[in-house]
Enzyme design. Structure first.
Site, short mmCIF file in Angstrom:
data_model
loop_
_atom_site.label_atom_id
_atom_site.label_comp_id
_atom_site.label_asym_id
_atom_site.label_seq_id
_atom_site.Cartn_x
_atom_site.Cartn_y
_atom_site.Cartn_z
N LYS A 179 22.10 21.66 35.98
CA LYS A 179 21.83 23.08 36.22
C LYS A 179 20.38 23.36 36.63
O LYS A 179 20.13 24.22 37.47
CB LYS A 179 22.23 23.88 34.99
CG LYS A 179 23.75 23.87 34.79
CD LYS A 179 24.18 24.73 33.65
CE LYS A 179 25.69 24.83 33.58
NZ LYS A 179 26.36 23.52 33.51
N GLU A 202 17.51 30.66 30.29
CA GLU A 202 17.88 31.52 31.41
C GLU A 202 17.96 32.94 30.89
O GLU A 202 18.60 33.19 29.86
CB GLU A 202 19.23 31.08 31.97
CG GLU A 202 19.59 31.72 33.29
CD GLU A 202 20.88 31.10 33.83
OE1 GLU A 202 20.80 30.14 34.61
OE2 GLU A 202 21.95 31.56 33.44
N HIS A 240 32.75 33.68 27.33
CA HIS A 240 32.29 32.97 28.53
C HIS A 240 33.35 32.08 29.17
O HIS A 240 33.04 31.29 30.05
CB HIS A 240 31.02 32.15 28.23
CG HIS A 240 29.95 32.94 27.56
ND1 HIS A 240 29.27 33.95 28.21
CD2 HIS A 240 29.48 32.93 26.30
CE1 HIS A 240 28.41 34.50 27.36
NE2 HIS A 240 28.52 33.90 26.19
N ARG A 284 33.47 20.77 42.40
CA ARG A 284 34.87 20.35 42.32
C ARG A 284 35.75 21.53 42.71
O ARG A 284 35.26 22.63 42.97
CB ARG A 284 35.20 19.94 40.88
CG ARG A 284 34.90 21.07 39.89
CD ARG A 284 35.39 20.77 38.50
NE ARG A 284 34.78 21.66 37.51
CZ ARG A 284 35.20 22.88 37.24
NH1 ARG A 284 36.22 23.39 37.90
NH2 ARG A 284 34.59 23.61 36.33
#
Lengths: 122, 492
Positions: free
Chosen positions: B102, B188, B223, B280
């Site tokens: 990430k 983040e 999430h 993917r």
């Protein structure tokens, strides 16, 4: 195929969503193995029901007094005397058949004739 | 099953691999060949690179499609395939490394001029507690501590203030280490009131990247995506064009090939921020297929074999109608969505106009305890969003799964929720709406439905007793002995 003539009413306790009702089930005319017409009574209300067995654990109910729509309901036994019902895409839990618990336990474990007679006369 | 279907339509023979508990799964019985790769625990089978590569070699397979779970984003697996002379149907291993990490993906996005959520490009693992807090203060609160290898809401902690930073980092690292075997984390900023939109891309080996119309995946529980749709009601034509340009810029910058998805947060003013890239096929790819008519899996296979991408870019960015996807899990919404594995005793799948059901189960199948409990993805398409919602409600009402508990009642509730129907929601909608139910059951029935349940229960008992007795329930019908005698008479 008509298998038997329904003569006397059968009574049993049905608990749905925490409320217990004494329900009287009475065939109207001959009982077909795939379904028939019944009168069901509880809490001073009587319903005429056209019931058809679709497959194992699934019934189609048409209730003329409630709009004539065909309602499909699925039932499967989760424990002796306890059913899970599928109504309108939802599963109803804690729906128990409980006509004095011990009789139902016997009923579903195979000693049906004896226990049902007790139930039918109870 | 989705991959097998694409192979079959292309005339490509397929080999399924399976673990012990998946022996009777539909994909095993429908593939042209099937190879056992070990015990049910994922580490011993579906995560065992050596066994999968051996299965491919042993059957003469030439390519491996990694699906969308387990090793689908594993660079080591992609490398092992290529080293074994197998085509890995996905991007290059180095690209998986870059975009699957990430923080590296964030750096690549910044370099490509794509806006990112404020945060740390560097890892924070080696910092002291004081340094951690100082770095978190710079990012601003609330923030997420996120695992580099995380996904699906795991390895992530929300931190609202300086005092909670160290505990949040420790919790995220611990969870990530258990779930992914990799504990590095970064910070983040948590942008509030945002929606989750994502852009599907296909890239070929000849430098062409085609972006697709966005998918909206804001309906999430902890999430985890629950309902996805395309297009998003919150995306204007201008924002769509900007999202597509950003997706192409970043994908091209890293020489991305095959199918991938770039995830963004979108605020109320139409500003978007790159979150991460999934290297993917996504679970929710079907909604894109439904509104564009492009078979993404077939294109994955064709691209992996060197074909030039000929998907029309305008077609890919111009949705026809509206599509919704509901993920149907074997879980109990009345018990905090606890997984509810078990045997499916009867199954009626949804069908009819505009309905697609990508399922991997059937009656008699035992939903295993070892894996994700999703049993199918129901997709509904209609000319407009209201029609798609109506169709999805109809499809889920038809859907009957007996023997296990599913989250279908909760999905039906969401589909009828005013905020969902009006399209006014963000990524926090579902968790808040669930909290406001205060545990109220999803199985609550109307008075009419309750009467039906009572009737059905009573009649079911009546018929069960009749079946058990082999005679009329009032005891007047023929006995089993009499039945047998009649049958014998008929045979003469």
């Amino acid at each position: 195929m008509a298998t038997a003539a329904g003569r006397g009413p059968v009574r049993l306790y049905v608990e749905v969503a925490g409320e217990r009702r004494l329900v009287t089930v009475e065939p109207v005319g001959p009982v077909d193995s795939d379904g028939s017409r019944f009168t069901l009574r509880w809490n001073d209300t009587t319903y005429e029901v056209d019931v058809s067995r679709l497959r194992s654990g699934a019934l189609s109910l048409i209730v003329p007094s409630a709009g004539h729509a065909s309602h499909e309901v699925t039932c499967h036994e989760t424990a002796p005397g306890e059913l899970a019902l599928g109504v309108a895409g939802r599963h109803v839990r804690d729906s128990a058949l409980d006509p004095r618990q011990r009789y139902l336990l016997v009923l579903f474990s195979g000693w049906a004739e004896y226990s049902w007679q007790l139930l039918a006369t109870g | 099953m989705r991959i097998l279907r694409a192979c079959r339509e292309m005339g490509v023979p397929s080999v399924a691999v399976y673990s012990e508990c998946d022996r009777t799964a539909p994909h095993v019985r429908q593939a042209d060949a099937a190879v056992a790769i070990g015990p049910s625990a994922p580490a011993d089978s579906y995560l065992n690179i050596g066994r999968i590569v051996d299965a491919a070699r042993g059957t003469g397979a030439t390519a491996i499609h990694p699906g969308y779970g387990f090793l689908a984003e594993n660079a080591a697996f992609a490398r092992a395939c290529r080293e074994a002379g197998l085509v890995f149907i996905g991007p290059e291993a180095d690209v998986i490394d870059t975009m699957g990490g990430k923080t590296a993906a964030r750096r690549a996005a910044v370099d490509a001029g794509v806006p990112v959520v404020p945060g740390t490009e560097a890892l924070v693992d080696t910092l002291s507690d004081d340094e951690l807090c100082a770095r978190a203060d710079e990012v601003g609160y609330p923030l997420f501590v996120k695992a580099v290898a995380g996904g699906g809401g795991r390895g992530m902690r929300r931190v609202a203030e300086t005092d909670a930073v160290v505990a949040g980092v420790e919790a995220a690292r611990s969870e990530a280490s258990t779930a992914f075997g990799e504990s590095t984390v970064y910070f983040e900023r948590l942008l509030e009131g945002t929606r989750h939109v994502e852009v599907q891309v296909l890239g070929d080996e000849h430098g062409t990247v085609v972006p697709f119309v966005e998918r909206e995946c804001s309906i999430q529980r902890r999430h985890q995506k629950v309902i996805e749709e395309s297009p998003s009601v919150a995306v204007t034509l201008e924002v769509r064009a900007a999202l597509a340009a950003a997706a192409v810029a970043l994908s091209s910058a890293v020489n991305y090939t095959n199918a991938g998805t770039l995830e963004f947060l979108l605020d109320a003013d139409g500003h978007f921020y790159f979150l991460e890239m999934n290297t993917r096929l996504q679970v929710e790819h079907a909604v894109t297929e439904m509104v564009t008519g492009v078979d993404l899996v077939q294109w994955q296979i064709r691209i992996a074999h060197g074909e030039r991408l000929t998907v029309d870019r305008r077609q890919a960015l111009t949705p026809v109608g509206h599509a919704l996807e509901c993920r149907v899990y074997a879980e109990d919404p009345d018990a905090g969505f606890m997984p509810a594995p078990g045997r499916i005793t009867a199954l009626r799948s949804p069908s009819g106009p505009g309905v697609r059901n990508d399922s991997g189960v059937e009656a008699g199948f035992e939903v295993p305890v070892f894996y994700d409990s999703m049993i199918s993805k129901v997709v509904a398409w209609a000319p407009d969003r209201a029609g798609a919602i109506a169709r999805m409600r109809r499809a889920l009402t038809e859907y009957e799964v007996v023997g296990i508990t599913t989250a279908i009642p909760a999905l039906l509730w969401v589909l009828g929720h005013e905020a969902f129907v009006s399209g006014r929601f963000d990524t926090t909608f579902l968790d808040q709406a669930l909290a406001e139910r205060h545990g109220r059951s999803f199985s609550d029935l109307s008075a009419e439905e309750t009467d039906l349940a009572v009737m059905a229960a009573a009649l079911f008992a009546y018929f069960s007793a009749a079946d058990t007795l082999g005679r009329g329930v009032d005891g007047t019908g023929p006995t089993p002995w009499r039945h047998a005698a009649r049958l014998n008479g008929l045979r003469r």
